[in-house]
Each structure stands twice: as C-alpha cells, then as structure tokens.
Design a protein around this motif. Structure first.
Motif, PDB file in Angstrom:
ATOM      1  N   PRO A  45      67.487 -33.794  19.024  1.00 48.04           N
ATOM      2  CA  PRO A  45      66.742 -32.659  18.152  1.00 48.04           C
ATOM      3  C   PRO A  45      67.755 -32.333  16.990  1.00 48.04           C
ATOM      4  CG  PRO A  45      66.465 -32.206  20.602  1.00 48.04           C
ATOM      5  CD  PRO A  45      67.439 -33.395  20.568  1.00 48.04           C
ATOM      6  N   GLU A  46      69.065 -32.113  17.015  1.00 49.69           N
ATOM      7  CA  GLU A  46      69.838 -31.870  16.060  1.00 49.69           C
ATOM      8  C   GLU A  46      69.912 -32.751  14.943  1.00 49.69           C
ATOM      9  OE1 GLU A  46      72.545 -32.757  19.872  1.00 49.69           O
ATOM     10  OE2 GLU A  46      70.737 -32.128  19.364  1.00 49.69           O
ATOM     11  N   ASP A  47      69.644 -34.026  15.447  1.00 46.29           N
ATOM     12  CA  ASP A  47      69.800 -35.233  14.402  1.00 46.29           C
ATOM     13  C   ASP A  47      68.211 -35.283  13.619  1.00 46.29           C
ATOM     14  OD1 ASP A  47      72.255 -36.007  15.058  1.00 46.29           O
ATOM     15  OD2 ASP A  47      71.303 -37.970  16.355  1.00 46.29           O
ATOM     16  N   LEU A  48      67.445 -34.790  14.212  1.00 43.81           N
ATOM     17  CA  LEU A  48      66.070 -34.718  13.720  1.00 43.81           C
ATOM     18  C   LEU A  48      66.116 -33.550  12.565  1.00 43.81           C
ATOM     19  CD1 LEU A  48      63.716 -35.562  16.573  1.00 43.81           C
ATOM     20  CD2 LEU A  48      64.063 -36.936  14.505  1.00 43.81           C
ATOM     21  N   LEU A  53      66.178 -31.168   7.160  1.00 48.39           N
ATOM     22  CA  LEU A  53      67.086 -30.613   6.109  1.00 48.39           C
ATOM     23  C   LEU A  53      67.181 -31.315   5.038  1.00 48.39           C
ATOM     24  CD1 LEU A  53      68.648 -28.095   5.137  1.00 48.39           C
ATOM     25  CD2 LEU A  53      70.547 -29.197   6.469  1.00 48.39           C
ATOM     26  N   LEU A  54      67.623 -32.633   5.123  1.00 51.62           N
ATOM     27  CA  LEU A  54      67.767 -33.535   3.870  1.00 51.62           C
ATOM     28  C   LEU A  54      66.409 -33.880   3.257  1.00 51.62           C
ATOM     29  CD1 LEU A  54      69.344 -36.012   2.545  1.00 51.62           C
ATOM     30  CD2 LEU A  54      68.246 -37.468   4.136  1.00 51.62           C
ATOM     31  N   ILE A  55      65.233 -33.602   3.994  1.00 56.53           N
ATOM     32  CA  ILE A  55      64.048 -34.071   3.251  1.00 56.53           C
ATOM     33  C   ILE A  55      63.578 -32.708   2.277  1.00 56.53           C
ATOM     34  CG2 ILE A  55      61.540 -34.098   3.479  1.00 56.53           C
ATOM     35  CD1 ILE A  55      62.005 -35.726   6.017  1.00 56.53           C
ATOM     36  N   GLN A 112      76.576 -31.670   2.647  1.00 58.74           N
ATOM     37  CA  GLN A 112      76.927 -32.429   3.684  1.00 58.74           C
ATOM     38  C   GLN A 112      76.177 -32.543   5.074  1.00 58.74           C
ATOM     39  OE1 GLN A 112      79.418 -35.063   3.149  1.00 58.74           O
ATOM     40  NE2 GLN A 112      79.096 -34.254   0.816  1.00 58.74           N
ATOM     41  N   ASP A 113      75.842 -31.513   5.301  1.00 54.98           N
ATOM     42  CA  ASP A 113      75.012 -31.542   6.708  1.00 54.98           C
ATOM     43  C   ASP A 113      73.863 -32.398   6.447  1.00 54.98           C
ATOM     44  OD1 ASP A 113      75.143 -30.468   9.382  1.00 54.98           O
ATOM     45  OD2 ASP A 113      73.740 -28.928   8.951  1.00 54.98           O
ATOM     46  N   ALA A 114      73.243 -32.420   5.468  1.00 60.25           N
ATOM     47  CA  ALA A 114      72.008 -32.843   5.286  1.00 60.25           C
ATOM     48  C   ALA A 114      72.266 -34.601   5.078  1.00 60.25           C
ATOM     49  CB  ALA A 114      71.053 -32.415   4.341  1.00 60.25           C
TER      50      ALA A 114
END
Length: 274
Positions: A45-48, A53-55, A112-114
């Motif tokens: 879930p954290e990767d999703l 967030l990136l989107i 960077q997180d995204a």
C-alpha cells in the motif's frame, strides 16, 4: 479470489457494477457512483500511495493524467484497491500532445518521495513472466520464436540506455487516452517509468502501422508532438511488437492471431485486434 465482502464495503450495496480485467488484475466499474476500482495483488500500500502522490504532482506540473479519487484502500493481506473517476472515450488525435506534456515535465519539480516510485523502463521481468505462462500450452517452435523476439527486444532497448531520460507513460496506445472534465487525459498509469521519450512514441507508431495504416494521421501525430528521434522510434517499434506478441501468447483462444503476427512480424502487414 474471496473479495466479495470487502468490495461490497467499498462499492456499497445495490450499486450497478461490472467486473473487467483479469484474475490477477481485476477492475470493477461502479456505474452507479461513476468510479472505477482497480485491485492490486500483493502490491505494498505504501508503494501505491507514492505512485498516487507522483500522479498528483505530475498533474500539478502540467501533465494530462487522470487523477485518483482516493488513496489506496487495503482489502486484505494480498489485495489493495485504488479508486478512479470514470472517464469517457476520447479521439486519439490528442495523444501526441498529451505525451508531449508528460515528457516535458522537469523531474526537479517532483518531490523525492514521489520520484521514488519510479523505476527505469524495462521489459525483461514481464517478458519472462509471459514466457513462463505460455510454456506449457504452446508448441516448442513458437516458444523458440517468442524467446528470439524477446532477446531482440531487450537488445533494442539496451541501445537507449545512454540517452537522456524523461517520465514515460509506459503503455502509450490510443485506448489509454480518455476524456475527463472536458480534457484529454492519459489513463492506466501503472507503468509510469523513466526512459527515452521514443519508447512511448513507438507504442503509438506500432498502432499506426499495424492497426490504422493512415499516413496522414501519423504525420499529424508527429507534427503535434514535435522534435524526436523518429528513426529510433521506428527501431523501437520492433521492441513494442515483441512485447505485444508475448502478451498475446498468454491469451487462451488467440493462437491463430499469434501465429499470424509471428508470420508477419518482419513486414508491415496489418494485425487484428484481440
């Protein structure tokens, strides 16, 4: 897949739903709420969450992408859901400009997180998975040709590794362009990655050669997109076509079309949609 109870919890009782996709990648269309629920198998879930967030940050930076409707929802230890608004069909004439906007986003404006959710575009893992799925049901001669095409595709992709990279859609065909709130948007964003822009353009070029064969439409696409290495696009077309026949090898009942595509692989002859 015993997900009926948690899915009902998300969808709500009495809603008109349609189940699409595959057993490993099911998609539920909630026609009542006009949402699409994508189910992800054994995705953290954290990767999703980082991908969503990136989107969101890419949209803020000017990319035409479909925005998610919520953060990921954990259903059980294996399955997580993401929810998206329903989008409408869109003319593929807008695909070039949508890709140009995505490719022009400067990664420096993305957190960077995204960015940590992005990996370099690659085909090897999916190729090996598809060969494994096809191994027990296709003749050895066809499997040998599929392996040869997979090796060819990998070699073509390796030629791009020294070139500057952008953020890619990763599966940029016309069916992944839809309309949302009056604007053309790219959908099916699971394959966002980094790589040369010509990888996305090769997907569009392959569709032109194999399914549309309208030179005027392709000339318009090139003009709308702008500068690119169109010779590299033509070479990457063979990589794209290899991934397409490998995908087709996993589809039961598609053996005739698979043989047609392999027999015409080194030509420009039309392929049939599956």
């Amino acid at each position: 897949m015993t997900l009926l109870h948690p899915i009902c919890h998300i969808v709500g009782h009495g809603h008109d739903i349609e189940i699409l996709g595959t057993e490993r990648e099911p998609v539920i269309v909630n026609k009542t709420a006009r949402t699409v629920i994508k189910l992800h198998y054994r995705r953290r879930p954290e990767d999703l969450a980082k991908r969503l967030l990136l989107i969101g940050e890419l949209i803020e930076a000017g990319a035409n992408l479909l925005p998610p409707a919520s953060m990921p929802i954990v259903l059980d230890q294996d399955w997580t859901a993401t929810i998206w608004p329903v989008a409408e069909p869109c003319q593929d004439l807008h695909l070039a400009r949508a890709l140009a906007k995505l490719h022009s986003v400067n990664p420096a404006v993305i957190s960077q997180d995204a960015l940590s959710s992005l990996t370099a575009f690659e085909i090897d893992s999916r190729t090996q998975s598809r060969l494994s799925q096809a191994q027990d049901r296709l003749p050895s001669s066809i499997l040998a040709e599929l392996r040869a095409r997979a090796d060819q595709a990998k070699s073509i992709l390796q030629q791009t590794l020294v070139r500057p990279r952008v953020i890619l859609h990763g599966n940029a065909h016309a069916d992944n362009l839809m309309q949302y709130q009056g604007q053309p948007v790219l959908v099916d964003l699971d394959d966002l990655a980094t790589g040369v822009p010509e990888i996305d353009l090769a997907a569009a070029y392959t569709a032109h050669v194999r399914f549309q064969t309208d030179r005027a439409r392709w000339d318009t696409f090139k003009a709308d997109y702008g500068d690119a290495d169109w010779e590299l696009v033509a070479r990457l077309r063979k990589m794209r076509e290899a991934t397409m026949v490998l995908w087709l090898a996993t589809i039961k009942g598609a053996e005739a079309e698979l043989e047609h595509r392999l027999s015409t692989f080194d030509t420009d002859q039309a392929w049939h949609r599956v």
